[in-house]
Design a protein around this motif. Structure first.
Motif, PDB file in Angstrom:
ATOM      1  N   PHE A   1       5.169 -26.282 -53.248  1.00  0.00           N
ATOM      2  CA  PHE A   1       5.249 -27.309 -53.969  1.00  0.00           C
ATOM      3  C   PHE A   1       3.951 -28.359 -53.529  1.00  0.00           C
ATOM      4  CE2 PHE A   1       9.048 -25.234 -53.883  1.00  0.00           C
ATOM      5  CZ  PHE A   1       9.744 -25.028 -55.274  1.00  0.00           C
ATOM      6  N   TYR A   2       3.743 -29.264 -54.325  1.00  0.00           N
ATOM      7  CA  TYR A   2       2.885 -30.319 -53.901  1.00  0.00           C
ATOM      8  C   TYR A   2       3.660 -31.883 -54.599  1.00  0.00           C
ATOM      9  CZ  TYR A   2      -0.877 -33.630 -54.292  1.00  0.00           C
ATOM     10  OH  TYR A   2      -2.049 -34.651 -54.090  1.00  0.00           O
ATOM     11  N   ILE A   3       3.896 -32.826 -53.951  1.00  0.00           N
ATOM     12  CA  ILE A   3       4.348 -34.043 -54.315  1.00  0.00           C
ATOM     13  C   ILE A   3       3.588 -35.187 -53.642  1.00  0.00           C
ATOM     14  CG2 ILE A   3       6.773 -33.058 -54.456  1.00  0.00           C
ATOM     15  CD1 ILE A   3       7.655 -34.504 -52.029  1.00  0.00           C
ATOM     16  N   ARG A   4       3.514 -36.352 -54.132  1.00  0.00           N
ATOM     17  CA  ARG A   4       3.059 -37.606 -53.684  1.00  0.00           C
ATOM     18  C   ARG A   4       4.088 -38.359 -53.117  1.00  0.00           C
ATOM     19  NH1 ARG A   4      -2.327 -38.659 -53.359  1.00  0.00           N
ATOM     20  NH2 ARG A   4      -1.845 -40.784 -53.674  1.00  0.00           N
ATOM     21  N   SER A   5       3.415 -39.271 -52.217  1.00  0.00           N
ATOM     22  CA  SER A   5       4.446 -40.050 -51.221  1.00  0.00           C
ATOM     23  C   SER A   5       3.687 -41.435 -51.166  1.00  0.00           C
ATOM     24  CB  SER A   5       5.153 -39.579 -50.188  1.00  0.00           C
ATOM     25  OG  SER A   5       5.624 -40.127 -49.068  1.00  0.00           O
ATOM     26  N   ASP A   6       4.527 -42.544 -50.680  1.00  0.00           N
ATOM     27  CA  ASP A   6       3.608 -43.722 -50.002  1.00  0.00           C
ATOM     28  C   ASP A   6       3.269 -43.334 -48.680  1.00  0.00           C
ATOM     29  OD1 ASP A   6       4.765 -45.121 -52.064  1.00  0.00           O
ATOM     30  OD2 ASP A   6       6.578 -45.767 -51.250  1.00  0.00           O
ATOM     31  N   LYS A   7       2.222 -43.991 -48.377  1.00  0.00           N
ATOM     32  CA  LYS A   7       1.451 -43.876 -46.993  1.00  0.00           C
ATOM     33  C   LYS A   7       2.658 -44.045 -45.747  1.00  0.00           C
ATOM     34  CE  LYS A   7      -2.387 -45.407 -44.311  1.00  0.00           C
ATOM     35  NZ  LYS A   7      -3.385 -46.411 -44.092  1.00  0.00           N
TER      36      LYS A   7
ATOM     37  N   ARG B   1       3.669 -41.231 -42.238  1.00  0.00           N
ATOM     38  CA  ARG B   1       4.071 -39.879 -41.870  1.00  0.00           C
ATOM     39  C   ARG B   1       5.683 -39.960 -42.086  1.00  0.00           C
ATOM     40  NH1 ARG B   1       1.026 -37.231 -37.192  1.00  0.00           N
ATOM     41  NH2 ARG B   1      -0.433 -36.763 -39.025  1.00  0.00           N
ATOM     42  N   ALA B   2       6.479 -40.695 -41.582  1.00  0.00           N
ATOM     43  CA  ALA B   2       7.865 -40.915 -41.519  1.00  0.00           C
ATOM     44  C   ALA B   2       8.258 -40.782 -42.886  1.00  0.00           C
ATOM     45  CB  ALA B   2       8.328 -42.152 -40.878  1.00  0.00           C
ATOM     46  N   LYS B   3       7.748 -41.654 -43.834  1.00  0.00           N
ATOM     47  CA  LYS B   3       8.225 -41.690 -45.257  1.00  0.00           C
ATOM     48  C   LYS B   3       7.812 -40.406 -46.071  1.00  0.00           C
ATOM     49  CE  LYS B   3       7.286 -46.716 -45.794  1.00  0.00           C
ATOM     50  NZ  LYS B   3       6.644 -47.674 -46.693  1.00  0.00           N
ATOM     51  N   GLN B   4       6.472 -39.543 -45.642  1.00  0.00           N
ATOM     52  CA  GLN B   4       6.124 -38.347 -46.107  1.00  0.00           C
ATOM     53  C   GLN B   4       7.138 -37.355 -45.738  1.00  0.00           C
ATOM     54  OE1 GLN B   4       1.819 -39.423 -45.077  1.00  0.00           O
ATOM     55  NE2 GLN B   4       1.712 -37.597 -46.077  1.00  0.00           N
ATOM     56  N   MET B   5       7.493 -37.116 -44.551  1.00  0.00           N
ATOM     57  CA  MET B   5       8.302 -36.102 -44.126  1.00  0.00           C
ATOM     58  C   MET B   5       9.803 -36.351 -44.701  1.00  0.00           C
ATOM     59  SD  MET B   5       6.942 -35.419 -40.167  1.00  0.00           S
ATOM     60  CE  MET B   5       7.299 -36.966 -39.520  1.00  0.00           C
ATOM     61  N   ASN B   6      10.155 -37.403 -44.866  1.00  0.00           N
ATOM     62  CA  ASN B   6      11.448 -37.664 -45.544  1.00  0.00           C
ATOM     63  C   ASN B   6      11.650 -37.179 -46.784  1.00  0.00           C
ATOM     64  OD1 ASN B   6      12.930 -38.540 -43.250  1.00  0.00           O
ATOM     65  ND2 ASN B   6      12.318 -40.983 -43.715  1.00  0.00           N
ATOM     66  N   ALA B   7      10.315 -37.731 -47.461  1.00  0.00           N
ATOM     67  CA  ALA B   7      10.291 -37.424 -48.939  1.00  0.00           C
ATOM     68  C   ALA B   7      10.165 -35.787 -49.235  1.00  0.00           C
ATOM     69  CB  ALA B   7       8.995 -38.077 -49.624  1.00  0.00           C
ATOM     70  N   GLY B   8       9.451 -35.183 -48.315  1.00  0.00           N
ATOM     71  CA  GLY B   8       9.388 -33.705 -48.366  1.00  0.00           C
ATOM     72  C   GLY B   8      10.603 -33.010 -48.271  1.00  0.00           C
ATOM     73  N   ALA B   9      11.368 -33.547 -46.983  1.00  0.00           N
ATOM     74  CA  ALA B   9      12.757 -32.916 -46.824  1.00  0.00           C
ATOM     75  C   ALA B   9      13.679 -32.993 -48.043  1.00  0.00           C
ATOM     76  CB  ALA B   9      13.367 -33.653 -45.387  1.00  0.00           C
ATOM     77  N   GLU B  10      13.784 -34.315 -48.467  1.00  0.00           N
ATOM     78  CA  GLU B  10      14.722 -34.589 -49.638  1.00  0.00           C
ATOM     79  C   GLU B  10      14.276 -33.801 -50.837  1.00  0.00           C
ATOM     80  OE1 GLU B  10      16.072 -38.289 -52.731  1.00  0.00           O
ATOM     81  OE2 GLU B  10      14.672 -38.618 -50.990  1.00  0.00           O
ATOM     82  N   PHE B  11      13.146 -33.444 -51.068  1.00  0.00           N
ATOM     83  CA  PHE B  11      12.631 -32.653 -52.301  1.00  0.00           C
ATOM     84  C   PHE B  11      12.939 -31.156 -51.856  1.00  0.00           C
ATOM     85  CE2 PHE B  11       9.555 -29.699 -54.331  1.00  0.00           C
ATOM     86  CZ  PHE B  11       9.738 -30.139 -55.422  1.00  0.00           C
ATOM     87  N   LEU B  12      12.687 -30.722 -50.929  1.00  0.00           N
ATOM     88  CA  LEU B  12      12.876 -29.195 -50.603  1.00  0.00           C
ATOM     89  C   LEU B  12      14.305 -28.902 -50.637  1.00  0.00           C
ATOM     90  CD1 LEU B  12      10.439 -28.214 -47.785  1.00  0.00           C
ATOM     91  CD2 LEU B  12      10.452 -27.438 -50.315  1.00  0.00           C
ATOM     92  N   LEU B  13      15.225 -29.979 -49.961  1.00  0.00           N
ATOM     93  CA  LEU B  13      16.612 -29.585 -50.020  1.00  0.00           C
ATOM     94  C   LEU B  13      17.445 -29.756 -51.313  1.00  0.00           C
ATOM     95  CD1 LEU B  13      17.514 -31.187 -46.428  1.00  0.00           C
ATOM     96  CD2 LEU B  13      17.171 -28.727 -46.926  1.00  0.00           C
ATOM     97  N   SER B  14      16.811 -30.625 -52.148  1.00  0.00           N
ATOM     98  CA  SER B  14      17.098 -30.765 -53.435  1.00  0.00           C
ATOM     99  C   SER B  14      16.883 -29.551 -54.380  1.00  0.00           C
ATOM    100  CB  SER B  14      16.553 -31.876 -54.285  1.00  0.00           C
ATOM    101  OG  SER B  14      15.052 -31.793 -54.581  1.00  0.00           O
TER     102      SER B  14
END
Length: 238
Positions: free
Chosen positions: A61-67, A69-82
């Motif tokens: 998957f590919y998603i966008r996030s705010d700049k 690294r912490a924000k990006q990793m949290n966003a990725g984790a939330e997406f994958l676990l959903s």
């Protein structure tokens, strides 16, 4: 019992040169694994990652996030676990830098961890592995093993239930790996027994070995003394 593996890869202003590496990582996935690239790029890019064929893979998957690294990793984790709501296997989140040198062994190691393993990281090997980078890597590994404070280059992995329990990464611009390690080590000892993960020695080569080592230690000391990550990030990037 094996873990399902959820890989989160934050990127920022990367070009298409990252795609061969990404294709290699995807080739190591097995049924039940998932991977997300979290892009916070703010510059015009030569390639539209979202339309690349690699993201047509049903596990990628590919998603966008705010700049950040912490924000990006949290966003990725939330997406994958959903995406994994109906998956009954224990899930492990793996936060991976896009310049990490790895093999299928690394993924298999995380999948095969005992259910009692809550988090961990890999020893690193700097590339090139010549003197003095071999010594620097050994000291990094020893320091993190003794202190239980890890860096993102070491490929931190965390059980998804625990990640949720502690609220993920703190929303800070630097030292997010140090901060989360300090919370995790109070809960359980990290697993550090996996195969070595290769990471680039580029920063040491570009900035100078002594200067880089002293900067890293200075930043850690300042953080320990209570200096805000907002000030530290300005010093880190000069």
């Amino acid at each position: 019992m094996s873990h399902s593996l959820n890989i989160v890869i934050p990127i920022y202003n990367e070009d298409e040169s990252v795609l061969p590496w990404l294709q290699q990582v995807v080739s190591y996935l097995i049924t039940g694994d998932r991977l997300v690239v979290v892009d916070a790029s703010d510059a015009p890019l030569d390639v539209d990652f979202s339309k690349h064929e690699i993201f047509q893979h049903q596990q990628v998957f590919y998603i966008r996030s705010d700049k950040g690294r912490a924000k990006q990793m949290n966003a990725g984790a939330e997406f994958l676990l959903s995406q994994a709501e109906n998956n009954t296997k224990t899930s492990m989140l793996w936060f991976l830098h896009c310049d990490s040198g790895l093999s299928a062994q690394h993924l298999e190691y995380i999948r095969s961890l005992m259910p009692s393993t809550l988090w961990g990281r890999f020893d690193v090997q700097l590339n090139p592995s010549t003197f003095p980078f071999k010594i620097i890597a050994s000291l990094m590994n020893l320091r993190s093993r003794l202190s239980q404070v890890m860096t993102g280059d070491q490929g931190i992995f965390i059980c998804s239930d625990l990640f949720y329990k502690i609220g993920g990464y703190a929303q800070i611009p630097l030292m997010e790996d140090v901060e989360i390690s300090k919370r995790l080590r109070k809960i359980a000892k990290a697993d550090c027994a996996g195969p070595r993960l290769t990471t680039s020695a580029r920063r040491w080569q570009q900035q100078g070995i002594v200067k880089t080592v002293l900067l890293m230690w200075q930043l850690r000391l300042m953080y320990w003394l209570g200096v805000s990550p907002a000030r530290l990030v300005k010093k880190y990037y000069g």
